[in-house]
Design a protein around this motif. Structure first.
Motif, mmCIF file in Angstrom:
data_model
loop_
_atom_site.group_PDB
_atom_site.id
_atom_site.type_symbol
_atom_site.label_atom_id
_atom_site.label_comp_id
_atom_site.label_asym_id
_atom_site.label_seq_id
_atom_site.Cartn_x
_atom_site.Cartn_y
_atom_site.Cartn_z
ATOM 1 N N THR A 491 8.956 3.339 4.385
ATOM 2 C CA THR A 491 7.534 3.017 4.213
ATOM 3 C C THR A 491 6.981 3.721 2.977
ATOM 4 O O THR A 491 6.261 3.127 2.157
ATOM 5 C CB THR A 491 6.733 3.424 5.466
ATOM 6 N N ILE A 492 7.324 4.996 2.858
ATOM 7 C CA ILE A 492 6.881 5.777 1.693
ATOM 8 C C ILE A 492 7.462 5.191 0.407
ATOM 9 O O ILE A 492 6.749 4.976 -0.584
ATOM 10 C CB ILE A 492 7.300 7.256 1.848
ATOM 11 N N LYS A 493 8.773 4.923 0.421
ATOM 12 C CA LYS A 493 9.448 4.415 -0.771
ATOM 13 C C LYS A 493 8.861 3.083 -1.222
ATOM 14 O O LYS A 493 8.597 2.868 -2.422
ATOM 15 C CB LYS A 493 10.943 4.264 -0.477
ATOM 16 N N ASN A 494 8.650 2.160 -0.279
ATOM 17 C CA ASN A 494 8.121 0.839 -0.617
ATOM 18 C C ASN A 494 6.682 0.907 -1.105
ATOM 19 O O ASN A 494 6.273 0.135 -1.970
ATOM 20 C CB ASN A 494 8.219 -0.093 0.599
ATOM 21 N N THR A 495 5.921 1.833 -0.530
ATOM 22 C CA THR A 495 4.520 1.990 -0.964
ATOM 23 C C THR A 495 4.464 2.434 -2.425
ATOM 24 O O THR A 495 3.736 1.860 -3.242
ATOM 25 C CB THR A 495 3.789 3.012 -0.077
ATOM 26 N N TYR A 496 5.246 3.442 -2.761
ATOM 27 C CA TYR A 496 5.223 3.972 -4.124
ATOM 28 C C TYR A 496 5.940 3.045 -5.104
ATOM 29 O O TYR A 496 5.636 3.033 -6.298
ATOM 30 C CB TYR A 496 5.853 5.366 -4.151
ATOM 31 N N LYS A 497 6.878 2.224 -4.614
ATOM 32 C CA LYS A 497 7.562 1.262 -5.477
ATOM 33 C C LYS A 497 6.592 0.206 -5.979
ATOM 34 O O LYS A 497 6.732 -0.301 -7.093
ATOM 35 C CB LYS A 497 8.716 0.608 -4.690
ATOM 36 N N GLY A 499 3.627 0.737 -6.750
ATOM 37 C CA GLY A 499 2.614 1.376 -7.593
ATOM 38 C C GLY A 499 1.439 1.947 -6.824
ATOM 39 O O GLY A 499 0.432 2.355 -7.420
ATOM 40 N N LYS A 500 1.555 1.973 -5.537
ATOM 41 C CA LYS A 500 0.474 2.521 -4.703
ATOM 42 C C LYS A 500 0.804 3.958 -4.320
ATOM 43 O O LYS A 500 1.887 4.474 -4.613
ATOM 44 C CB LYS A 500 0.287 1.670 -3.451
ATOM 45 N N GLU A 501 -0.129 4.587 -3.616
ATOM 46 C CA GLU A 501 0.095 5.949 -3.135
ATOM 47 C C GLU A 501 -0.380 6.063 -1.691
ATOM 48 O O GLU A 501 -1.263 5.303 -1.258
ATOM 49 C CB GLU A 501 -0.649 6.970 -4.005
ATOM 50 N N LEU A 502 0.183 7.017 -0.996
ATOM 51 C CA LEU A 502 -0.267 7.312 0.374
ATOM 52 C C LEU A 502 -1.217 8.497 0.329
ATOM 53 O O LEU A 502 -0.883 9.541 -0.255
ATOM 54 C CB LEU A 502 0.928 7.654 1.270
ATOM 55 N N SER A 503 -2.364 8.331 0.942
ATOM 56 C CA SER A 503 -3.275 9.476 1.033
ATOM 57 C C SER A 503 -2.753 10.434 2.091
ATOM 58 O O SER A 503 -1.892 10.079 2.904
ATOM 59 C CB SER A 503 -4.680 8.998 1.421
ATOM 60 N N ASN A 504 -3.305 11.652 2.055
ATOM 61 C CA ASN A 504 -2.889 12.641 3.064
ATOM 62 C C ASN A 504 -3.130 12.107 4.468
ATOM 63 O O ASN A 504 -2.306 12.269 5.362
ATOM 64 C CB ASN A 504 -3.642 13.949 2.859
#
Length: 599
Positions: A491-497, A499-504
């Motif tokens: 989930t983290i990898k696909n989000t950042y792939k 171009g997005k980011e995960l908030s805290n």
């Protein structure tokens, strides 16, 4: 050719023609086939069993004491189409079909054929005695019926017809000459497939021709199985002694648990109430007819449940045993594909460390320890010296090599004469020479012969089942955790792939959704480290963020083995630097003490 190259003919010989105890299991199967799936004897199976036993013993004793040529009933039977191959001679036929050109091999073949003729003698007489018993019974009944209907004796032609009918009935009790071309072809590579098919076909034909009789046989077989189970359990309960009532109840359950699933599914168990010096309980076992094994096993299980509940003992019906009996009742089950061909069975037994026949582990590795194959069974008294000497020199496991070889030549428990062959081989490595080896071998022959019928429970089976259950539960838990961890990673990898980011807050919610509260902090640190550098080795992160030192040390061992090379140390150091984490000192101490070659 495939059958020959994969050891099918060798297995046939040692399992039947070269096995003096083939008579024991085969007699029980033939007896049940005639009793439950023919109308030759009384429909009341208890009486029919007594009648068949009497006729069988008479014909068997006469067959042993008289040559076939002097046996009037036998000559009549053969003259009217009774000549047929017997299962007890199957291995001999396979051996005779070989045509070795080498002089030494040719002599060896003749010696083995002579040996097989002796070993299969009683088995052949047993199979013949059953058929002659049926032939004589049907012939006598048909003559009596003819006299009653016609008021006279049958003439020569009519008597001849009666004999043909009696012979047909006798052959159909179990005729291994029958079978389709594809089954017989496959039987060359998968020994006794055709025998299993014929054993399955006979009850189906009986059910088709006489559905009421078939149903009656199933009911009576179930009642008999339940009655035997009840008497057996009663003997066991009387023999279990303990002043504490609750402890006695536990002991009774433990004794039942100490029988393997294979034994309970394949044999009728009859406890005698006796114990050996180790506290194991003696029992006799009678092979179940495969087609009847399902109903028999279900009846036994519910008999145990009912009778034990009457004395306040909670017994859960063993579904695994019932499943095993269902599988055993079919002529070609999924497990048969991996177990029928000797070479395939041997390779799977060795590679998977599991007996393809019983489903039990060959070598039980100590928990949290990795044992080299060459040490497996090295000090086990049940492993013969020849395997201990040769297998390690080839980098193989002694105990698994023994189990694999015995998929081709059979074991001492199947054919007690294998003890003699082992003695011959072991004598090369015995400093005392052949004397002690052969003395032990002949003792083993008698012990193995007795074990065909009489055995003792095994307390280790309880521990094995507990260990297997723990391993299974651990696997379920660890698989669930692994899937959740990988889900969050991806989930983290696909989000950042994208171009997005995960908030805290989003990361915290992701962790709370997948993990328990006590692990929130650990996973937050781990995934923050992963977000900072997604090229980091995930498996190393799993090690670094493991809270328990013992588990951290074990994971370190599972990942890197007993010693880290320079490249592995470099990668590990790089991950620790990027994650700003270190291995715990206690974990390093445990690793060095328990797993490392440097301890």
């Amino acid at each position: 050719m495939i059958g020959t190259l994969t050891g099918a003919k060798i297995l046939r010989f040692f399992a039947t023609g070269g096995n003096p105890l083939f008579i024991i299991g085969n007699t029980a199967v033939d007896f049940q086939n005639i009793l439950f799936f023919s109308d030759v004897y009384s429909k009341f199976k208890l009486l029919g069993g007594a009648q068949l036993s009497y006729d069988f013993v008479r014909k068997f004793l006469k067959g042993v004491s008289t040559s076939n040529r002097k046996n009037k009933i036998y000559n009549e039977y053969v003259e009217h189409g009774g000549a047929m191959d017997f299962l007890s001679n199957d291995g001999l036929r396979a051996l005779k079909s070989l045509s070795p050109k080498n002089k030494i091999l040719n002599i060896s073949q003749k010696v083995l054929i002579g040996y097989g003729n002796i070993m299969s003698y009683l088995g052949e007489k047993s199979e013949l005695a059953f058929r002659l018993a049926v032939y004589d019974k049907v012939k006598g009944d048909e003559i009596s019926k003819f006299k009653k209907e016609n008021g006279r004796d049958p003439d020569a032609k009519e008597l001849d017809d009666i004999m043909y009918e009696a012979t047909r009935n006798a052959r159909e009790t179990m005729d291994f000459n029958q079978g389709g071309s594809w089954v017989k072809a496959a039987d060359n590579m998968m020994p006794y497939l055709n025998a299993s098919m014929q054993g399955f076909r006979r009850p189906l034909e009986y059910a088709k021709n006489n559905p009421l009789g078939f149903a009656n046989s199933l009911v009576q077989a179930s009642i008999m199985a339940g009655s035997v189970a009840a008497l057996s359990l009663a003997a066991l309960m009387r023999s279990v002694e303990d002043d504490d009532d609750e402890e006695k109840k536990k002991k009774i359950l433990d004794v039942l648990e100490s029988l393997s699933d294979y034994e309970k599914a394949t044999y009728h168990i009859i406890f005698t109430g006796k114990k050996d010096k180790d506290g194991e309980y003696e029992y006799y076992r009678i092979k179940k007819l495969p087609v009847l094994s399902v109903m028999s096993t279900i009846t036994e299980q519910f008999t145990y449940k009912y009778l034990l509940s009457e004395v306040g003992i909670k017994y859960d019906v063993d579904q695994e045993v019932i499943n095993r009996s269902i599988e055993a009742s079919t002529p070609l089950s999924p497990s048969d594909i991996k177990s029928r061909n000797p070479l395939i069975s041997a390779l799977i037994t060795y590679g998977w460390n599991e007996d393809t026949f019983t489903g039990e582990k060959i070598f039980r590795e100590p928990r949290d320890k990795k044992i080299a194959a060459t040490a497996e069974g090295l000090y086990d008294d049940k492993v013969d010296q020849i395997y201990k000497e040769i297998a390690p020199s080839l980098g193989l496991s002694p105990i698994r090599t023994k189990a694999a070889i015995e998929k081709i030549v059979t074991s001492e428990n199947t054919n007690p004469m294998i003890s003699i062959f082992y003695a011959s081989a072991n004598g090369f490595f015995n400093k005392d020479g052949y004397g002690a080896e052969f003395s032990d071998a002949f003792s083993n022959v008698f012990d193995a012969s007795a074990r065909k019928l009489k055995r003792f429970t095994n307390k280790d089976n309880i521990r094995y089942k507990e260990e297997d259950n723990i391993e299974n539960q651990e696997m379920i838990i660890e698989t669930d955790i692994y899937n959740k961890e990988q889900k969050v990673y991806n989930t983290i990898k696909n989000t950042y792939k994208d171009g997005k980011e995960l908030s805290n807050g989003e990361l915290v919610d992701l962790i709370k959704t997948n993990f328990e509260k006590k692990d929130y902090k650990k996973y937050a640190k781990k995934y923050y480290a992963y977000i900072k550098n997604m090229n980091i080795d995930r498996s190393v992160l799993d090690i670094l963020y493991e809270d328990t030192p013992e588990v951290q040390a074990l994971r370190l061992y599972n990942r890197y083995g007993s010693e880290l090379n320079s490249e592995e140390k470099k990668v590990l150091s790089g991950v620790m630097r990027k994650a700003n984490m270190r291995l715990s000192k206690q974990a390093i101490y445990i690793y060095n003490k328990k797993y490392s070659n440097r301890k």
